[in-house]
Write a protein that holds these residues in place. Structure first.
Motif, PDB file in Angstrom:
ATOM      1  N   LEU A 162       5.568  35.304  18.511  1.00 24.57           N
ATOM      2  CA  LEU A 162       4.287  34.731  18.906  1.00 24.57           C
ATOM      3  C   LEU A 162       4.417  33.281  19.353  1.00 24.57           C
ATOM      4  CD1 LEU A 162       2.029  36.083  16.001  1.00 24.57           C
ATOM      5  CD2 LEU A 162       2.308  37.050  18.296  1.00 24.57           C
ATOM      6  N   ASP A 163       3.414  32.841  20.113  1.00 24.09           N
ATOM      7  CA  ASP A 163       3.307  31.438  20.492  1.00 24.09           C
ATOM      8  C   ASP A 163       2.522  30.688  19.423  1.00 24.09           C
ATOM      9  OD1 ASP A 163       4.604  31.771  22.990  1.00 24.09           O
ATOM     10  OD2 ASP A 163       2.730  32.531  23.862  1.00 24.09           O
ATOM     11  N   TYR A 164       2.667  29.380  19.422  1.00 20.85           N
ATOM     12  CA  TYR A 164       1.908  28.551  18.497  1.00 20.85           C
ATOM     13  C   TYR A 164       0.477  28.461  18.998  1.00 20.85           C
ATOM     14  CZ  TYR A 164       0.963  24.814  15.155  1.00 20.85           C
ATOM     15  OH  TYR A 164       0.460  24.059  14.128  1.00 20.85           O
ATOM     16  N   ALA A 165      -0.490  28.703  18.122  1.00 28.14           N
ATOM     17  CA  ALA A 165      -1.890  28.830  18.532  1.00 28.14           C
ATOM     18  C   ALA A 165      -2.575  27.497  18.772  1.00 28.14           C
ATOM     19  CB  ALA A 165      -2.668  29.633  17.480  1.00 28.14           C
ATOM     20  N   ARG A 166      -2.051  26.433  18.159  1.00 22.81           N
ATOM     21  CA  ARG A 166      -2.667  25.110  18.332  1.00 22.81           C
ATOM     22  C   ARG A 166      -1.818  24.303  19.315  1.00 22.81           C
ATOM     23  NH1 ARG A 166      -6.447  24.244  14.191  1.00 22.81           N
ATOM     24  NH2 ARG A 166      -6.104  25.431  12.265  1.00 22.81           N
ATOM     25  N   SER A 173       3.021  20.780  11.121  1.00 22.89           N
ATOM     26  CA  SER A 173       3.385  22.191  11.302  1.00 22.89           C
ATOM     27  C   SER A 173       3.761  22.473  12.742  1.00 22.89           C
ATOM     28  CB  SER A 173       2.217  23.088  10.875  1.00 22.89           C
ATOM     29  OG  SER A 173       1.936  22.943   9.517  1.00 22.89           O
ATOM     30  N   ALA A 174       3.152  21.718  13.686  1.00 23.29           N
ATOM     31  CA  ALA A 174       3.453  21.955  15.088  1.00 23.29           C
ATOM     32  C   ALA A 174       4.896  21.594  15.428  1.00 23.29           C
ATOM     33  CB  ALA A 174       2.497  21.148  15.963  1.00 23.29           C
ATOM     34  N   SER A 175       5.500  20.711  14.644  1.00 18.08           N
ATOM     35  CA  SER A 175       6.862  20.270  14.920  1.00 18.08           C
ATOM     36  C   SER A 175       7.865  21.399  14.775  1.00 18.08           C
ATOM     37  CB  SER A 175       7.236  19.122  13.975  1.00 18.08           C
ATOM     38  OG  SER A 175       6.350  18.037  14.125  1.00 18.08           O
ATOM     39  N   VAL A 176       7.573  22.332  13.894  1.00 20.51           N
ATOM     40  CA  VAL A 176       8.501  23.432  13.646  1.00 20.51           C
ATOM     41  C   VAL A 176       8.212  24.618  14.552  1.00 20.51           C
ATOM     42  CG1 VAL A 176       7.180  24.676  11.883  1.00 20.51           C
ATOM     43  CG2 VAL A 176       9.678  24.606  11.742  1.00 20.51           C
ATOM     44  N   ALA A 177       7.154  24.491  15.388  1.00 24.52           N
ATOM     45  CA  ALA A 177       6.681  25.627  16.177  1.00 24.52           C
ATOM     46  C   ALA A 177       7.464  25.767  17.473  1.00 24.52           C
ATOM     47  CB  ALA A 177       5.194  25.482  16.462  1.00 24.52           C
ATOM     48  N   ARG A 178       8.663  26.250  17.382  1.00 25.98           N
ATOM     49  CA  ARG A 178       9.465  26.592  18.550  1.00 25.98           C
ATOM     50  C   ARG A 178      10.126  27.926  18.278  1.00 25.98           C
ATOM     51  NH1 ARG A 178      14.785  25.869  17.145  1.00 25.98           N
ATOM     52  NH2 ARG A 178      15.578  26.011  19.276  1.00 25.98           N
ATOM     53  N   LEU A 226      -6.037  35.071  17.031  1.00 23.50           N
ATOM     54  CA  LEU A 226      -5.733  33.684  17.384  1.00 23.50           C
ATOM     55  C   LEU A 226      -4.921  33.530  18.671  1.00 23.50           C
ATOM     56  CD1 LEU A 226      -4.703  32.377  13.834  1.00 23.50           C
ATOM     57  CD2 LEU A 226      -6.925  32.146  14.956  1.00 23.50           C
ATOM     58  N   GLY A 227      -4.354  34.620  19.139  1.00 23.66           N
ATOM     59  CA  GLY A 227      -3.482  34.511  20.300  1.00 23.66           C
ATOM     60  C   GLY A 227      -2.151  33.878  19.967  1.00 23.66           C
ATOM     61  N   GLY A 228      -1.819  33.818  18.692  1.00 26.75           N
ATOM     62  CA  GLY A 228      -0.571  33.208  18.240  1.00 26.75           C
ATOM     63  C   GLY A 228      -0.619  32.955  16.752  1.00 26.75           C
ATOM     64  N   TYR A 229       0.180  32.003  16.297  1.00 32.45           N
ATOM     65  CA  TYR A 229       0.234  31.719  14.863  1.00 32.45           C
ATOM     66  C   TYR A 229       0.062  30.224  14.619  1.00 32.45           C
ATOM     67  CZ  TYR A 229       4.890  29.691  15.455  1.00 32.45           C
ATOM     68  OH  TYR A 229       5.923  28.898  15.843  1.00 32.45           O
ATOM     69  N   THR A 230      -0.235  29.879  13.380  1.00 35.61           N
ATOM     70  CA  THR A 230      -0.240  28.496  12.922  1.00 35.61           C
ATOM     71  C   THR A 230       0.656  28.404  11.693  1.00 35.61           C
ATOM     72  OG1 THR A 230      -2.086  28.746  11.367  1.00 35.61           O
ATOM     73  CG2 THR A 230      -2.646  28.295  13.672  1.00 35.61           C
ATOM     74  N   GLY A 231       0.839  27.203  11.179  1.00 35.79           N
ATOM     75  CA  GLY A 231       1.609  27.052   9.951  1.00 35.79           C
ATOM     76  C   GLY A 231       0.988  27.831   8.809  1.00 35.79           C
ATOM     77  N   ASP A 232      -0.341  27.864   8.756  1.00 38.34           N
ATOM     78  CA  ASP A 232      -1.018  28.626   7.706  1.00 38.34           C
ATOM     79  C   ASP A 232      -0.705  30.115   7.821  1.00 38.34           C
ATOM     80  OD1 ASP A 232      -2.273  26.478   6.448  1.00 38.34           O
ATOM     81  OD2 ASP A 232      -3.980  26.533   7.813  1.00 38.34           O
ATOM     82  N   CYS A 233      -0.617  30.608   9.053  1.00 40.42           N
ATOM     83  CA  CYS A 233      -0.298  32.022   9.264  1.00 40.42           C
ATOM     84  C   CYS A 233       1.095  32.362   8.738  1.00 40.42           C
ATOM     85  CB  CYS A 233      -0.391  32.373  10.744  1.00 40.42           C
ATOM     86  SG  CYS A 233      -2.033  32.219  11.468  1.00 40.42           S
TER      87      CYS A 233
END
Length: 256
Positions: A162-166, A173-178, A226-233
């Motif tokens: 999945l892509d990162y939703a935010r 949390s966005a920093s780890v989203a790759r 959400l069309g993706g995930y977040t750190g909470d997901c």
């Protein structure tokens, strides 16, 4: 080798409250690469839980030993994943649109869905482990070591699909989203499944199948809502997968 050790410490510092050496330098790029070691962090958390349980059960009833073990793992992680589960319950339970769900999940306050979800998941994990502890300590110790690593592999699997939703999120949390590379995913997979050797084939297969089911469910749910995930997901996926693994081991163990 030094780079890999540094990435491991970065993962440990981000996903837990455990101390790490002062020479380790955080950066968004390194943090994204460190996600490969999330299942290996699970080894450490599982080992903490298993050690506390084994020591406590020598002098205390099983029930209290399990509570102390669960408390130790929560303290070691700073309730990182439990918080994600609670926020996800609030968001998916209270929001209708993607924007509403994301806004609710970002709120630091816990709502009724989150509180109920958190109580139920902790209670279910305790009861599953309590039933595994009937007559022998080994099933609990093996379950802790397996579940904490394999469930974190489930979280990494979401990142691979999945892509990162935010997209505009500046949170940590966005920093780890790759998306992990094939090599990174392979390393995470190896670390996630290796503890399955502690189980018998029936238990290992059941745990693996239920983990796969949780991954598929999480991907479909978060992609649709959400069309993706977040750190909470990711935290929510880890919690559900951990519980499913306990259930699977218990079901296979009880049927032998």
């Amino acid at each position: 080798m030094r780079t890999q050790i540094e990435l491991l410490f970065i993962a440990l510092g981000f996903f837990t409250r455990l101390p790490i050496p002062g020479w380790v330098a955080f950066s968004p790029d390194k943090l994204g690469q460190a996600a490969r070691f999330l299942p290996l962090v699970g080894w450490i958390i599982g080992l903490i839980g298993a050690t506390v349980y084994w020591l406590a059960v020598q002098v205390l009833p099983v029930d209290l030993a399990l509570v102390l073990s669960m408390a130790a793992t929560i303290r070691a992680t700073g309730a990182f994943h439990e918080d994600g589960w609670a926020d996800t319950c609030d968001g998916l339970g209270g929001g209708w649109t993607k924007a509403q769900v994301l806004a609710i999940m970002k709120d630091s306050r816990i709502g009724s869905y989150g509180a109920i979800g958190l109580v139920l998941v902790l209670l279910a994990k305790y009861l599953a482990l309590a039933n595994l502890a009937a007559g022998d300590d080994y099933p609990v110790i093996a379950a802790l070591l397996v579940a904490h690593s394999l469930s974190r592999l489930a979280a990494v699997s979401l990142m691979a699909v999945l892509d990162y939703a935010r997209a505009d999120d500046s949170a940590k949390s966005a920093s780890v989203a790759r998306r992990p590379t094939s090599a990174e995913l392979g390393l995470a997979t190896l670390a996630g499944i290796l503890p399955l050797l502690l189980l018998n084939p029936r238990e290992a297969l059941t745990a693996l199948v239920l983990t796969a089911i949780v991954i598929v469910w999480a991907i479909r749910t978060f992609a649709r809502r959400l069309g993706g995930y977040t750190g909470d997901c990711l935290g929510a996926t880890q919690q559900v997968a951990e519980l499913a693994i306990y259930f699977g081991i218990l079901a296979a163990w009880s049927s032998t």
